[in-house]
Design an enzyme around this catalytic site. Structure first.
Site, PDB file in Angstrom:
ATOM      1  CG  ASN A 363      27.135  34.809  -9.028  1.00 27.75           C
ATOM      2  OD1 ASN A 363      26.343  34.563  -8.112  1.00 27.75           O
ATOM      3  ND2 ASN A 363      28.365  35.252  -8.798  1.00 27.75           N
ATOM      4  CG  ASP A 422      28.231  37.755  -6.469  1.00 31.68           C
ATOM      5  OD1 ASP A 422      29.362  37.916  -6.952  1.00 31.68           O
ATOM      6  OD2 ASP A 422      27.814  36.657  -6.064  1.00 31.68           O
ATOM      7  CG  ASP A 452      30.133  31.322 -14.942  1.00 26.81           C
ATOM      8  OD1 ASP A 452      30.967  30.412 -15.050  1.00 26.81           O
ATOM      9  OD2 ASP A 452      30.320  32.356 -14.261  1.00 26.81           O
ATOM     10  CD  GLU A 493      31.128  26.616 -13.424  1.00 30.29           C
ATOM     11  OE1 GLU A 493      32.346  26.442 -13.324  1.00 30.29           O
ATOM     12  OE2 GLU A 493      30.587  27.730 -13.336  1.00 30.29           O
TER      13      GLU A 493
END
Length: 856
Positions: A363, A422, A452, A493
């Site tokens: 990310n 990001d 993640d 996740e």
């Protein structure tokens, strides 16, 4: 009971991000509250989209009670998507509600709603509380399912937030795990409702041949189904289409499994595991030193923990202690060693049969990465590698945080903080480079990735998570990964409700995701002594995910340690471990969990150094560690707890070895096991001619449950029942032609408070079968089974003598002495009945032989 507002027909197949807005009505019941003078407000991630100012502003969005019934509501206009929110009795943080985990998501206990293409009126929920949801299920076995899918219609639809009753098009059901059973969960007031299932989406496709025996007449004289919905009767019945019969749930016993379904993973924070070079920081070589603790590679030994997979938290180069802000995706963190050290660790793990997956942070990168510095300077073509704006868009993140950060007169987007900008995956070179990273580590023989923060990859305006573009990117990631290594494992996740997680494991996206709802429900059940929510969550999980493709856990590096959650109670720890290490799915143990490490609050407190021994610096290092040790390191450490047969560590070790030994616990189907006790949580795992039943008493009083299994794939016959934690015979069960039995009770004198049984059903008596030597003809035990004493004989005693160790079924050391003659007598009076392993070694520790003995 848990209620998450979800309507599967509208969110599982989102394909168009540009549909027009729909009306959404929030409603909250304040009758049990003293309403603040400033009124009732609502805050959430929807506010900016609804034109109500900044997201998560607790003061800008007031709700109204026009009729004075203390039910406050507000209607807003929103595009489709998933939104989080919570109600506020007042107009400031600190006055907000904190609903139970049964009806909230994430660390901040937010409520969640997913809306589609039709207006939606949410049910009235109590402030700070949950309501019950009704589940309808139909099995379509024997039916040709319409291309339009399976729907349900009835007089419940308006009450559930739909536009009109008896509409066959609006309530679509889903078969998410491919077992032929279609489900929908509805949020309704208690009452009596009429309904019928629809194979398609027209009135003519409704159930038109329903028998009189299970139906009532509607106002038009037609036959319809009828349900009386109460808190005690949320209806988990699975109906057969056009029939009065009830169809067996989860009747598909053949499904795809993979190597990760055989694994028990262990999450390691490298910095905190073992320091090998005396600088106070854990490293790759330190992990190599401790691999034999995790798994020594010898399947005949039982003193190791027995894990077969490792998840490494970030180990790429980073300026932060945690590593989630990467500065070089192609290098290891220098604090942890060299790339050669990492390769050596991988080789050593693989030699022991341990798979290794690593954290991959897709990310965001670090603000200190050269990609970002060049982007900030608009140099070398890197500007679009991150998101920039000349003005501050003012978007607020999911937990009320600022996401646009100032830099040289402009603003860049970083969801978590300004040190983690990001990446911009709408820019092709970014995607290409990160897929190169994926290939790089797979080429170094890692076995996969833990991904993640995967739900935040690509934003769409103020919709920050679960966007269609994110799902498309994950599908591309899947193709890249599987092209490199078809056996690579990817687990994501997605810290959210089960309903929001499911799209990530569909349509060739991820292999699995962590199941946060199940973890929360398990901890609540153990703490409260009431397993009802856990039972309901397990039903939801089994009906949602592809079979077994989700990660089970108690806590991880972002959550307070579970020993704290259980108020340092050993019995609760053991009970929780018994449940989740026998549950379907892929279990993940957080390092130190097995010894009851503690840590709350700041993340650093949850990631303290591993507690190896009651010696200087806890055996982690020979100098002061990078972070202080936990407060219980002198009592809760590997050295102390290894020798205690009643320790948490011994319990974990026993459970993991049981799981490794019995394929039914790893790849078996899950079946419902009914019991007659409110505090008992029970289920079964079935594969071939073997069944294992987990019976867990969450209460504070002992119980003597009666168990029943309606249906399974077990062949009919007489089965021996063995309690595997103590390896005791506890009775026999006659399994009928349906693979079930009724009203069975154990020979044991009940199950203790917060105790658990792991019951093996087998056609062969395992207690008798272990009396034979394990392939060593020169070692014997007489008598076997034994009572007050037994004698060991061994005909190959070395000149220097042999050393005898006797381990309990949990792996705890119960006896140790030197053997100088070919016979030794052992007094076993008072030992806990069960199986023990006698191990004979030479002076150098090389094992010469072992044999099992049963003490009765």
């Amino acid at each position: 009971m848990r209620i998450i507002f979800f309507f599967l027909s509208s969110f599982l197949y989102v394909t168009n991000a540009f549909t027009q807005n729909v009306d959404l009505t929030f409603r909250v019941d304040m009758n049990a509250e003293t309403v603040a003078g400033s009124g009732v407000h609502i805050a959430g991630s929807f506010q900016s989209e609804a034109g109500l100012g900044s997201d998560w502003n607790p003061a800008s969005t007031v709700m109204s009670d026009v009729d004075g019934d203390k039910v406050y509501e507000i209607t807003v206009s929103l595009p489709l998507g998933t939104y989080e929110y919570k109600f506020i009795n007042g107009n400031a943080w600190g006055m907000d509600e904190n609903p139970p985990s049964d009806c909230s998501v994430g660390a901040n206990s937010n409520r969640e709603v997913t809306i589609g293409s039709t207006d939606l009126v949410l049910p009235i929920v109590p402030f700070d509380g949950c309501i019950v949801s009704m589940r309808l299920s139909v099995n379509m076995t024997g039916q040709v399912v319409s291309p339009e899918g399976v729907h349900v219609m009835g007089d419940f639809q308006v009450g559930a937030g739909y536009a009109q009753n008896w509409d066959p098009t609006s309530v679509k059901m889903e078969d998410q795990n491919g077992d032929g059973t279609y489900d929908i969960q509805l949020n309704l007031a208690f009452g009596t409702y009429q309904f019928k299932f629809v194979n398609g989406n027209t009135l003519q496709a409704g159930e038109n041949n329903l028998p009189d025996a299970c139906t009532v007449l509607d106002i038009n004289g037609g036959r319809v189904r009828n349900i009386f919905f109460t808190a005690e009767n949320p209806d988990n019945v699975i109906y057969c289409f056009n029939s009065c019969d009830r169809c067996h749930p989860a009747s598909v016993f053949s499904f795809d499994t993979h190597w990760w379904n055989d694994a028990v993973f262990y999450e390691i924070f490298v910095r905190s595991f073992k320091d090998s070079n005396g600088n106070g920081i854990g490293d790759f070589n330190g992990m190599i030193e401790k691999l034999d603790y995790l798994n020594d590679g010898d399947s005949t030994t039982s003193h190791d923990l027995g894990i077969t997979g490792i998840w490494l938290m970030p180990m790429m180069k980073s300026p932060s202690y945690h590593g989630y802000d990467v500065t070089d995706y192609y290098a290891v963190e220098p604090d942890y060693g060299t790339m050669e050290d990492f390769d050596n660790f991988l080789d050593a793990a693989h030699e022991r049969g341990i798979k290794v997956i690593i954290d991959l942070v897709l990310n965001h990168a670090s603000s200190q990465h050269t990609w970002f510095s060049q982007s900030a300077n608009n140099s070398n073509g890197y500007r679009d590698w991150f998101r920039w704006s000349v003005t501050n868009p003012g978007t607020i993140g999911p937990w009320g945080q600022t996401v646009w950060h100032p830099s040289a007169g402009n603003f860049f987007y970083g969801l978590f903080w300004n040190g983690m900008p990001d990446l911009n995956y709408r820019h092709g070179p970014v995607k290409d480079e990160m897929f190169n990273v994926v290939d790089f580590w797979l080429d170094r023989n890692v076995d996969g990735y833990r991904l993640d923060a995967i739900k935040y990859l690509i934003e769409d305006g103020t919709v920050l998570e679960n966007t269609p573009e994110t799902f498309t990117l994950i599908e591309e990631y899947h193709d890249v990964t599987k092209a490199n290594d078809p056996e690579a494992f990817s687990i994501g996740e997605v810290w959210s409700s089960t309903e929001s997680i499911i799209p990530y494991v569909q349509n060739d996206r991820l292999d699995a995701c962590f199941e946060f709802g199940l973890a929360g429900a398990l901890i609540d059940a153990v703490n409260t002594g009431d397993p009802l929510n856990l039972e309901e969550q397990l039903v939801k999980v089994l009906g949602a995910y592809p079979q077994l493709q989700y990660g089970t856990f108690l806590t991880n590096h972002d959550i307070d340690r579970v020993f704290n959650a259980f108020s340092n109670n050993n019995d609760k720890m053991k009970l929780a471990a018994s449940i989740y290490l026998t549950l379907p799915g892929v279990p993940f143990i957080y390092y130190g969990e097995e010894i009851g490490m503690m840590g709350t609050g700041a993340d650093e407190n949850k990631r303290k150094p591993m507690q190896w021994a009651d010696q200087s610096f806890g055996g982690f290092s020979n100098v002061t560690p990078w972070a202080s040790l936990g407060s219980n390191w002198q009592t809760n450490n590997v050295q102390e707890m290894s020798a205690d047969p009643n320790s948490i560590l011994s319990h974990y070790r026993n459970l993991i070895h049981i799981r490794n030994k019995h394929e039914s616990l790893r790849r078996g189907q899950t079946v419902a096991v009914d019991n007659n006790a409110e505090t008992i949580f029970s289920f079964g795992r079935v594969l071939g001619e073997e069944g294992i039943l987990l019976v867990a008493n969450t209460g504070t009083q002992s119980a003597d449950p009666s168990l029943s299994l309606e249906y399974s794939s077990l062949p009919a016959g007489e089965y021996f029942v063995t309690e595997l934690l103590t390896f005791q015979r506890v009775g026999k069960i006659i399994v009928n032609d349906q693979g079930g039995f009724t009203g069975w009770q154990s020979d044991l004198q009940g199950i203790s408070s917060r105790g658990s049984w792991v019951l093996l059903l087998s056609l062969i008596d395992p207690v008798t079968s272990v009396s034979e030597p394990d392939s060593y003809s020169n070692i014997d035990v007489m008598p076997n089974p034994a009572h007050d004493s037994f004698e060991i004989s061994f005909d190959k005693i070395p000149v220097s003598g042999a050393y005898v160790k006797i381990l309990s079924a949990t792996g705890a050391l119960v006896f140790q002495n030197k053997m100088t003659e070919d016979r030794m007598s052992i007094a076993s009076k008072g030992w806990t009945p069960g199986m023990y392993v006698v191990v004979i070694s030479d002076q150098q520790g090389k094992e010469l032989g072992n044999i099992k003995v049963v003490v009765e």
